[in-house]
Design a protein around this motif. Structure first.
Motif, PDB file in Angstrom:
ATOM      1  N   ASP A   1      -4.312   1.749 -14.681  1.00 27.48           N
ATOM      2  CA  ASP A   1      -3.911   3.146 -14.465  1.00 27.48           C
ATOM      3  C   ASP A   1      -4.589   4.020 -15.522  1.00 27.48           C
ATOM      4  N   ALA A   2      -4.845   5.273 -15.172  1.00 31.14           N
ATOM      5  CA  ALA A   2      -5.301   6.229 -16.194  1.00 31.14           C
ATOM      6  C   ALA A   2      -4.143   6.669 -17.078  1.00 31.14           C
ATOM      7  N   HIS A   3      -2.919   6.526 -16.543  1.00 27.34           N
ATOM      8  CA  HIS A   3      -1.731   7.023 -17.233  1.00 27.34           C
ATOM      9  C   HIS A   3      -0.800   5.871 -17.631  1.00 27.34           C
ATOM     10  N   GLY A   4       0.025   6.124 -18.645  1.00 32.08           N
ATOM     11  CA  GLY A   4       0.947   5.083 -19.090  1.00 32.08           C
ATOM     12  C   GLY A   4       2.223   5.013 -18.258  1.00 32.08           C
ATOM     13  N   ASP A   5       2.523   6.099 -17.546  1.00 31.76           N
ATOM     14  CA  ASP A   5       3.725   6.163 -16.709  1.00 31.76           C
ATOM     15  C   ASP A   5       4.970   5.747 -17.479  1.00 31.76           C
TER      16      ASP A   5
ATOM     17  N   VAL B   1       0.811  -5.411 -19.731  1.00 39.05           N
ATOM     18  CA  VAL B   1      -0.531  -5.149 -20.236  1.00 39.05           C
ATOM     19  C   VAL B   1      -1.117  -3.984 -19.443  1.00 39.05           C
ATOM     20  N   PHE B   2      -1.536  -2.953 -20.172  1.00 38.72           N
ATOM     21  CA  PHE B   2      -2.195  -1.797 -19.562  1.00 38.72           C
ATOM     22  C   PHE B   2      -3.704  -2.010 -19.538  1.00 38.72           C
ATOM     23  N   PHE B   3      -4.325  -1.526 -18.476  1.00 35.59           N
ATOM     24  CA  PHE B   3      -5.785  -1.466 -18.428  1.00 35.59           C
ATOM     25  C   PHE B   3      -6.208  -0.036 -18.090  1.00 35.59           C
ATOM     26  N   ALA B   4      -7.144   0.482 -18.851  1.00 38.59           N
ATOM     27  CA  ALA B   4      -7.814   1.768 -18.574  1.00 38.59           C
ATOM     28  C   ALA B   4      -6.933   2.996 -18.776  1.00 38.59           C
TER      29      ALA B   4
ATOM     30  N   PHE C   1      -2.046  -1.321  -9.172  1.00 44.62           N
ATOM     31  CA  PHE C   1      -3.373  -0.701  -9.236  1.00 44.62           C
ATOM     32  C   PHE C   1      -3.298   0.758  -8.798  1.00 44.62           C
ATOM     33  N   ASP C   2      -3.306   1.639  -9.788  1.00 49.57           N
ATOM     34  CA  ASP C   2      -3.383   3.076  -9.520  1.00 49.57           C
ATOM     35  C   ASP C   2      -4.871   3.413  -9.459  1.00 49.57           C
ATOM     36  N   VAL C   3      -5.314   3.985  -8.344  1.00 52.59           N
ATOM     37  CA  VAL C   3      -6.766   4.210  -8.183  1.00 52.59           C
ATOM     38  C   VAL C   3      -7.316   5.235  -9.179  1.00 52.59           C
ATOM     39  N   ASP C   4      -6.408   5.985  -9.850  1.00 59.38           N
ATOM     40  CA  ASP C   4      -6.939   6.907 -10.860  1.00 59.38           C
ATOM     41  C   ASP C   4      -7.389   6.183 -12.127  1.00 59.38           C
ATOM     42  N   SER C   5      -7.173   4.864 -12.173  1.00 57.29           N
ATOM     43  CA  SER C   5      -7.765   4.056 -13.255  1.00 57.29           C
ATOM     44  C   SER C   5      -9.287   4.095 -13.169  1.00 57.29           C
ATOM     45  N   MET C   6      -9.793   4.345 -11.968  1.00 59.16           N
ATOM     46  CA  MET C   6     -11.246   4.393 -11.776  1.00 59.16           C
ATOM     47  C   MET C   6     -11.770   5.789 -12.144  1.00 59.16           C
ATOM     48  N   ASP C   7     -13.041   5.839 -12.449  1.00 59.37           N
ATOM     49  CA  ASP C   7     -13.686   7.079 -12.905  1.00 59.37           C
ATOM     50  C   ASP C   7     -13.825   8.073 -11.744  1.00 59.37           C
TER      51      ASP C   7
ATOM     52  N   ILE D   1       0.888  -1.169   0.000  1.00 63.64           N
ATOM     53  CA  ILE D   1       0.000   0.000   0.000  1.00 63.64           C
ATOM     54  C   ILE D   1       0.923   1.215   0.000  1.00 63.64           C
ATOM     55  N   SER D   2       0.934   1.894  -1.135  1.00 65.27           N
ATOM     56  CA  SER D   2       1.948   2.906  -1.393  1.00 65.27           C
ATOM     57  C   SER D   2       1.365   4.305  -1.439  1.00 65.27           C
ATOM     58  N   GLY D   3       2.242   5.285  -1.371  1.00 64.58           N
ATOM     59  CA  GLY D   3       1.885   6.667  -1.654  1.00 64.58           C
ATOM     60  C   GLY D   3       1.782   6.873  -3.157  1.00 64.58           C
ATOM     61  N   ASP D   4       2.847   7.392  -3.763  1.00 61.47           N
ATOM     62  CA  ASP D   4       2.748   7.657  -5.202  1.00 61.47           C
ATOM     63  C   ASP D   4       3.282   6.483  -6.036  1.00 61.47           C
ATOM     64  N   HIS D   5       2.983   6.546  -7.342  1.00 58.08           N
ATOM     65  CA  HIS D   5       3.209   5.381  -8.209  1.00 58.08           C
ATOM     66  C   HIS D   5       4.669   5.126  -8.562  1.00 58.08           C
TER      67      HIS D   5
END
Ligand SMILES: [Mn+2]
Length: 314
Positions: free
Chosen positions: A124-128, A188-191, A242-248, A95-99
């Motif tokens: 993630d929403a971003h590709g990082d 594999v990226f999702f979202a 799992f970056d929570v910004d993947s969610m809406d 359980i982390s702070g930033d990605h």
């Protein structure tokens, strides 16, 4: 749930552009306590030392902000992940702070299993996929995928690095003495839905597959997940980030550093993670970028992250 969870709490937020994700791990635990759930008391928690005091320092590496302190974060986190994995059947849940921390987690998996091929499920929403050469912001939390790939993407670069920036970036890429840690065909990226041109070019050049939210809904989650599993068939191990910004953000909350609209709903996110969690070769899971300081709905993002986690560990 057949795995043996060991929580690893890494509160580092030094690589994000907005302050507050260091409270994310605690906010998730508060959500558990508030709902009378004992999850974080049922399994061990390893609390790691962050470098958040470096937020007071002047920035002397503008293309990779606080990268020097991040090297210490990686040392701490990769060491804990490696040790936890080497102690038998443990399943680190970071359980982390930033990605940016994900690069340290991947380094820990790789140093525990240097001969194994690691597949990455990046939700993630971003590709990082930025690097210090391509970044417009200097925020290293937009770089962990490129970093783990050991790539510079200089051909699409816009920045000239100082000697110190180049040296520390190389140090981080080669962390643990193995570079690259992962291969582009094993991601594999999702979202992912918010990227910049240098990232797009890198992803295109190396054929990194993204299951966009519309594709997941149009073709169906089951079909996409089976296909993604096939793509990772040659990997010995799998890591889920799992970056929570993947969610809406409109659906869940804005309690994350870089919210993006039109993302996954809670059930979709849970199903994607669950699918890979059920595979024997999945060895580590990480949650990142929960930021209760930005949450316009109280602690909703952390509560959602906790609900997802609780569902997964049942
Ligand atoms: Mn991210």
């Amino acid at each position: 749930m057949v795995k043996n969870p060991v929580f690893i709490r890494m509160r580092s937020e030094i690589a994000a552009g907005t302050r507050g994700s260091s409270f994310g791990p605690l906010a998730v635990e508060w959500a558990a306590i508030k709902s009378g759930n004992t999850l974080f008391n049922d399994y061990p928690i390893i609390d790691l030392k962050d470098q958040n005091q470096s937020l007071y320092n002047n920035v002397d590496t503008p293309n990779a902000i606080r990268i020097e302190a991040l090297c210490d974060v990686y040392k701490e986190l990769s060491g804990a992940v490696q040790e936890t994995l080497e102690k038998g059947k443990n399943f680190p849940v970071v359980i982390s702070g930033d990605h940016a921390n994900a690069g340290g987690t991947i380094a820990g998996i790789k140093t525990a299993f240097p001969d194994k091929r690691i597949g990455v499920v990046w939700i993630d929403a971003h590709g990082d996929l930025h690097t210090p050469y391509t970044t417009p912001s200097g925020n290293v939390h937009g770089m962990p995928v490129a970093l783990s790939l050991g790539m510079d993407n200089q051909s699409n670069g816009i920045n000239n690095l100082s000697e110190k920036e180049a040296r520390l970036w190389n140090e981080l890429k080669g962390f643990g003495g193995i570079q690259p840690k992962i291969l582009p065909q094993d991601i594999v990226f999702f979202a992912v839905r918010s990227t910049e041109e240098p990232e797009d070019k890198l992803a295109l050049e190396h054929g990194i597959k993204n299951y966009s939210v519309p594709e997941l809904r149009y073709r169906g989650l089951d079909l996409c997940l089976k296909e993604a599993e096939q793509k990772l068939a040659d990997c010995d191990l799998i890591y889920i980030s799992f970056d929570v910004d993947s969610m809406d953000c409109d659906l869940i909350s804005y309690g994350t550093g870089t919210p993006v609209q039109k993302g996954l709903d809670q059930q979709e996110a849970t199903s994607i993670i669950q699918y890979f969690m059920n595979m024997d070769k999945t060895v580590t899971l990480e949650f990142v970028e929960i930021n209760p300081l930005l949450d316009e709905k109280g602690n909703r993002m952390a509560e959602t992250a906790f609900e997802v986690l609780d569902e997964l560990l049942k």
